[in-house]
Structures are given as C-alpha cells and as structure tokens.
Design a protein around this motif. Structure first.
Motif, PDB file in Angstrom:
ATOM      1  N   ARG A 170       0.841  -1.216   0.000  1.00  0.00           N
ATOM      2  CA  ARG A 170       0.000   0.000   0.000  1.00  0.00           C
ATOM      3  C   ARG A 170       0.873   1.262   0.000  1.00  0.00           C
ATOM      4  O   ARG A 170       0.568   2.233  -0.690  1.00  0.00           O
ATOM      5  CB  ARG A 170      -0.906   0.019   1.236  1.00  0.00           C
ATOM      6  N   GLU A 171       1.954   1.217   0.785  1.00  0.00           N
ATOM      7  CA  GLU A 171       2.831   2.401   0.852  1.00  0.00           C
ATOM      8  C   GLU A 171       3.446   2.730  -0.502  1.00  0.00           C
ATOM      9  O   GLU A 171       3.785   3.868  -0.783  1.00  0.00           O
ATOM     10  CB  GLU A 171       3.970   2.160   1.854  1.00  0.00           C
ATOM     11  N   HIS A 172       3.618   1.686  -1.327  1.00  0.00           N
ATOM     12  CA  HIS A 172       4.274   1.900  -2.619  1.00  0.00           C
ATOM     13  C   HIS A 172       3.297   1.795  -3.796  1.00  0.00           C
ATOM     14  O   HIS A 172       3.726   1.614  -4.949  1.00  0.00           O
ATOM     15  CB  HIS A 172       5.417   0.890  -2.788  1.00  0.00           C
ATOM     16  N   ASP A 173       1.993   1.878  -3.502  1.00  0.00           N
ATOM     17  CA  ASP A 173       0.963   1.841  -4.564  1.00  0.00           C
ATOM     18  C   ASP A 173       1.060   0.603  -5.448  1.00  0.00           C
ATOM     19  O   ASP A 173       0.897   0.696  -6.672  1.00  0.00           O
ATOM     20  CB  ASP A 173       1.036   3.105  -5.450  1.00  0.00           C
ATOM     21  N   MET A 174       1.335  -0.524  -4.840  1.00  0.00           N
ATOM     22  CA  MET A 174       1.380  -1.764  -5.616  1.00  0.00           C
ATOM     23  C   MET A 174       0.161  -2.613  -5.250  1.00  0.00           C
ATOM     24  O   MET A 174      -0.313  -2.594  -4.102  1.00  0.00           O
ATOM     25  CB  MET A 174       2.646  -2.572  -5.284  1.00  0.00           C
ATOM     26  N   GLY A 175      -0.346  -3.347  -6.223  1.00  0.00           N
ATOM     27  CA  GLY A 175      -1.443  -4.275  -5.954  1.00  0.00           C
ATOM     28  C   GLY A 175      -0.960  -5.455  -5.120  1.00  0.00           C
ATOM     29  O   GLY A 175       0.246  -5.721  -5.020  1.00  0.00           O
ATOM     30  N   VAL A 176      -1.921  -6.166  -4.521  1.00  0.00           N
ATOM     31  CA  VAL A 176      -1.593  -7.322  -3.673  1.00  0.00           C
ATOM     32  C   VAL A 176      -2.369  -8.545  -4.171  1.00  0.00           C
ATOM     33  O   VAL A 176      -3.601  -8.530  -4.233  1.00  0.00           O
ATOM     34  CB  VAL A 176      -1.985  -7.052  -2.206  1.00  0.00           C
ATOM     35  N   VAL A 177      -1.619  -9.570  -4.537  1.00  0.00           N
ATOM     36  CA  VAL A 177      -2.241 -10.819  -4.988  1.00  0.00           C
ATOM     37  C   VAL A 177      -1.916 -11.905  -3.976  1.00  0.00           C
ATOM     38  O   VAL A 177      -0.742 -12.175  -3.694  1.00  0.00           O
ATOM     39  CB  VAL A 177      -1.714 -11.233  -6.381  1.00  0.00           C
ATOM     40  N   MET A 178      -2.952 -12.516  -3.415  1.00  0.00           N
ATOM     41  CA  MET A 178      -2.731 -13.608  -2.460  1.00  0.00           C
ATOM     42  C   MET A 178      -2.920 -14.956  -3.156  1.00  0.00           C
ATOM     43  O   MET A 178      -3.951 -15.201  -3.780  1.00  0.00           O
ATOM     44  CB  MET A 178      -3.726 -13.506  -1.293  1.00  0.00           C
ATOM     45  N   TRP A 179      -1.907 -15.807  -3.065  1.00  0.00           N
ATOM     46  CA  TRP A 179      -2.033 -17.208  -3.475  1.00  0.00           C
ATOM     47  C   TRP A 179      -2.673 -17.892  -2.244  1.00  0.00           C
ATOM     48  O   TRP A 179      -1.965 -18.150  -1.261  1.00  0.00           O
ATOM     49  CB  TRP A 179      -0.674 -17.827  -3.713  1.00  0.00           C
ATOM     50  N   SER A 180      -3.961 -18.090  -2.239  1.00  0.00           N
ATOM     51  CA  SER A 180      -4.635 -18.579  -1.036  1.00  0.00           C
ATOM     52  C   SER A 180      -4.859 -20.087  -1.156  1.00  0.00           C
ATOM     53  O   SER A 180      -5.818 -20.532  -1.785  1.00  0.00           O
ATOM     54  CB  SER A 180      -5.961 -17.834  -0.848  1.00  0.00           C
ATOM     55  N   TYR A 181      -3.941 -20.824  -0.580  1.00  0.00           N
ATOM     56  CA  TYR A 181      -3.924 -22.281  -0.741  1.00  0.00           C
ATOM     57  C   TYR A 181      -4.035 -22.975   0.615  1.00  0.00           C
ATOM     58  O   TYR A 181      -3.009 -23.356   1.222  1.00  0.00           O
ATOM     59  CB  TYR A 181      -2.606 -22.715  -1.410  1.00  0.00           C
ATOM     60  N   PRO A 182      -5.262 -23.157   1.141  1.00  0.00           N
ATOM     61  CA  PRO A 182      -5.390 -23.868   2.411  1.00  0.00           C
ATOM     62  C   PRO A 182      -4.798 -25.273   2.302  1.00  0.00           C
ATOM     63  O   PRO A 182      -5.112 -26.012   1.361  1.00  0.00           O
ATOM     64  CB  PRO A 182      -6.906 -23.926   2.632  1.00  0.00           C
ATOM     65  N   ARG A 183      -3.958 -25.618   3.206  1.00  0.00           N
ATOM     66  CA  ARG A 183      -3.392 -26.981   3.257  1.00  0.00           C
ATOM     67  C   ARG A 183      -2.666 -27.159   4.584  1.00  0.00           C
ATOM     68  O   ARG A 183      -2.379 -26.190   5.274  1.00  0.00           O
ATOM     69  CB  ARG A 183      -2.458 -27.256   2.075  1.00  0.00           C
ATOM     70  N   GLY A 184      -2.411 -28.402   4.919  1.00  0.00           N
ATOM     71  CA  GLY A 184      -1.728 -28.680   6.183  1.00  0.00           C
ATOM     72  C   GLY A 184      -2.672 -29.400   7.132  1.00  0.00           C
ATOM     73  O   GLY A 184      -3.737 -29.887   6.735  1.00  0.00           O
TER      74      GLY A 184
ATOM     75  N   ASP B 246      -8.213 -29.923   0.086  1.00  0.00           N
ATOM     76  CA  ASP B 246      -7.810 -28.552  -0.248  1.00  0.00           C
ATOM     77  C   ASP B 246      -8.485 -27.971  -1.482  1.00  0.00           C
ATOM     78  O   ASP B 246      -8.268 -26.803  -1.809  1.00  0.00           O
ATOM     79  CB  ASP B 246      -6.282 -28.416  -0.322  1.00  0.00           C
ATOM     80  N   THR B 247      -9.309 -28.767  -2.189  1.00  0.00           N
ATOM     81  CA  THR B 247     -10.035 -28.176  -3.325  1.00  0.00           C
ATOM     82  C   THR B 247     -11.551 -28.329  -3.185  1.00  0.00           C
ATOM     83  O   THR B 247     -12.286 -28.142  -4.154  1.00  0.00           O
ATOM     84  CB  THR B 247      -9.593 -28.796  -4.670  1.00  0.00           C
ATOM     85  N   SER B 248     -12.032 -28.696  -2.001  1.00  0.00           N
ATOM     86  CA  SER B 248     -13.490 -28.823  -1.831  1.00  0.00           C
ATOM     87  C   SER B 248     -14.119 -27.434  -1.939  1.00  0.00           C
ATOM     88  O   SER B 248     -13.470 -26.413  -1.654  1.00  0.00           O
ATOM     89  CB  SER B 248     -13.830 -29.439  -0.476  1.00  0.00           C
TER      90      SER B 248
END
Ligand code: FBP
Length: 262
Positions: free
Chosen positions: A135-149, A155-157
């Motif tokens: 946010r401080e540098h005006d960049m977008g944020v992409v989350m690789w949201s991979y529940p596992r463990g 993990d794909t239900s």
C-alpha cells in the motif's frame, strides 16, 4: 482491498497472470516437458503476448531479467516461496520485502498463504507486513490462497475454496488466487465470498486444451476475473497458441471450441 489497486496488472478489470515461480516451488522437473522454458528469457518473451497482464516471478529472476523487459511486461513479484525439498508442515519463507519489490519496479506483489497450516499464524503476520508495505508503494496485492496442512482435509473442496477466497478479502488482498473447486457453481460461491476482492483461478497441472479452456470459461462465467497460470501454458509445445485462445476466452468471452479454432 483498494479500488483499482490491481489496475496495473489487469486489462478491462480482468487478469491473465503468467506464473513462473515453479523453479523454486517445484524445481527443474517442471521444465522437462518444454526444456526451453528453463531459460527465464523465454518466459519474459511469452509475457509480452497481449494476453498476459503480468508475469509472476521470484526476486532473483526479476533482478536478472526484468531490467530488459520493464517497458513490455508488468511485474508481479512473489515475496515468499518454498521449495519442494521442504517436507514439513506447509510454510513459505519471506524472501523479499515490499519495499525491495518496489525498487525492482514491481506493479504488484504476490504472497502465498497456507490457511490451516500450523504456520498460518506466522504467515498471516508476514502477509500483514507485505500488504501494508505494498500500500505504501501503490502496488497491488495478490494472495495465493492455498489452504493446506494439518487443519485441511480437502484442499479443493467447495467449502475450502470459498474460505480461501474469503481470506483474501478479510486480509486485504486485491486479487485472490484459488484452485478450481470443480464446478462453476462452487466457483461462483467463492467469488461471492470474496466480495470486491477479485478471484483468479490457478492453472494446475497440464490438461488437454479443451478441458483446460472449459474450466477457465466456467470460472469466468461464475464471476472469476481471470487466471494465474503456469504449467498449462509453458509446458505446451506451442505456448503462444494457448495464450491466443486464453485471450479470447478470458477477455472476449469466446466459447472455448471457437477460441481454439482462432
Ligand atoms: P500452475 O498454473 O502451474 O498450477 O501454477 C500456479 C502456482 O500457484 C504457481 O504460482 C506455483 O508455483 C504453483 O502453482 C504451486 O503449486 P502447488 O503448491 O499446488 O504445487
């Protein structure tokens, strides 16, 4: 999530992110089907295709190659990543700060979160630092949201993928990348849970053209705004050909069969 924060890695509100962090995540084996793709230069060239709205790479690859492509490629810099050599509970060490990413010319940062892992608490704290730094540098944020463990049975239900999408909204991602939950209906529910955070589909292992494009079309119909794809593009003999078809399916909503005939 901030309105328009992902504009630099989107086209008409949609994204086709070419993912190329596999050398770290999976190792050289992922380059075997198309050996020329071990050379990052090949991927930077592919990323100049009109279909591609950003190239996702790790810091070392960006440092070595991005200076020659700054004009033609949007950079999505992964801030964490782990190798396949690690055999413990899912975790992904941070290897780059948002500030350093901004210095390399990144348009957005990418961050993997393994919800349900025994390391979820630490990863969420690290994500906070990355998100606020972006946010401080005006960049977008992409989350690789991979529940596992340990906390995740499947993990794909549909339930897991909806939860994964929601984590993106709750923690402040502009775009959340999830695995395909198996049907358009389930993808639609994940999109609903993500609210204003855009949902993109992960590419997955190599599939035949038609099956792959059908999943992409289903995801777009369900409200996903595109995909972040690696192997299903660069492992093919003719990656440019599938990019042509993906461009038609994602941006022009052309039927997959018709897109393949273009
Ligand atoms: P693919 O399209 O090849 O599946 O790549 C998407 C991606 O998220 C990559 O960015 C990453 O390297 C890989 O999948 C991780 O996949 P996994 O952790 O499931 O092996």
């Amino acid at each position: 999530m901030l309105p328009h924060a992902d504009d630099a890695i989107s086209r008409d509100g949609k994204s086709l992110i070419l993912a190329y962090d596999h050398g770290l995540e999976h190792g050289p084996v992922d380059f075997d089907p198309n050996p020329s793709t071990a050379d990052p230069e090949r991927l930077f060239e592919l990323a100049t295709h009109d279909a591609v709205t950003a190239l996702a790479v790790q810091k070392g690859v960006a440092e070595a190659y991005y200076p020659d492509y700054e004009e033609d490629v949007n950079l999505l810099l992964k801030l964490n990543g782990t190798s396949n050599l690690w055999m413990g509970e899912p975790d992904s060490p941070v290897n780059c700060s948002a500030e350093y990413a901004a210095g390399l010319g990144a348009d957005a940062v990418g961050f993997t979160l393994y919800g349900g892992s025994n390391y979820e608490v630490e990863m969420a704290e690290e994500f906070r630092e990355a998100q606020e730094g972006a946010r401080e540098h005006d960049m977008g944020v992409v989350m690789w949201s991979y529940p596992r463990g340990q906390g995740v049975k499947n993990d794909t239900s549909p339930d897991t993928i909806s939860y994964a999408a929601r984590l993106g909204l709750e923690l402040g991602a502009d775009v959340v990348k999830v695995k395909y939950p198996g049907s358009a209906e389930a993808m639609g529910e994940a999109v609903r849970m993500a609210g204003p955070t855009k949902v993109v589909m992960s590419g997955g292992t190599m599939r035949d053209d038609r099956a792959f494009l059908r999943n992409v079309a289903n995801a777009i119909d369900a409200g996903a705004t595109g995909l972040a794809v690696g192997r299903n593009v660069f492992q093919r003999d003719e990656p440019e050909r599938i990019l042509d078809a993906l461009e038609a399916v994602v941006f022009d909503e052309v039927d997959p069969a018709e897109a393949l005939a273009i």
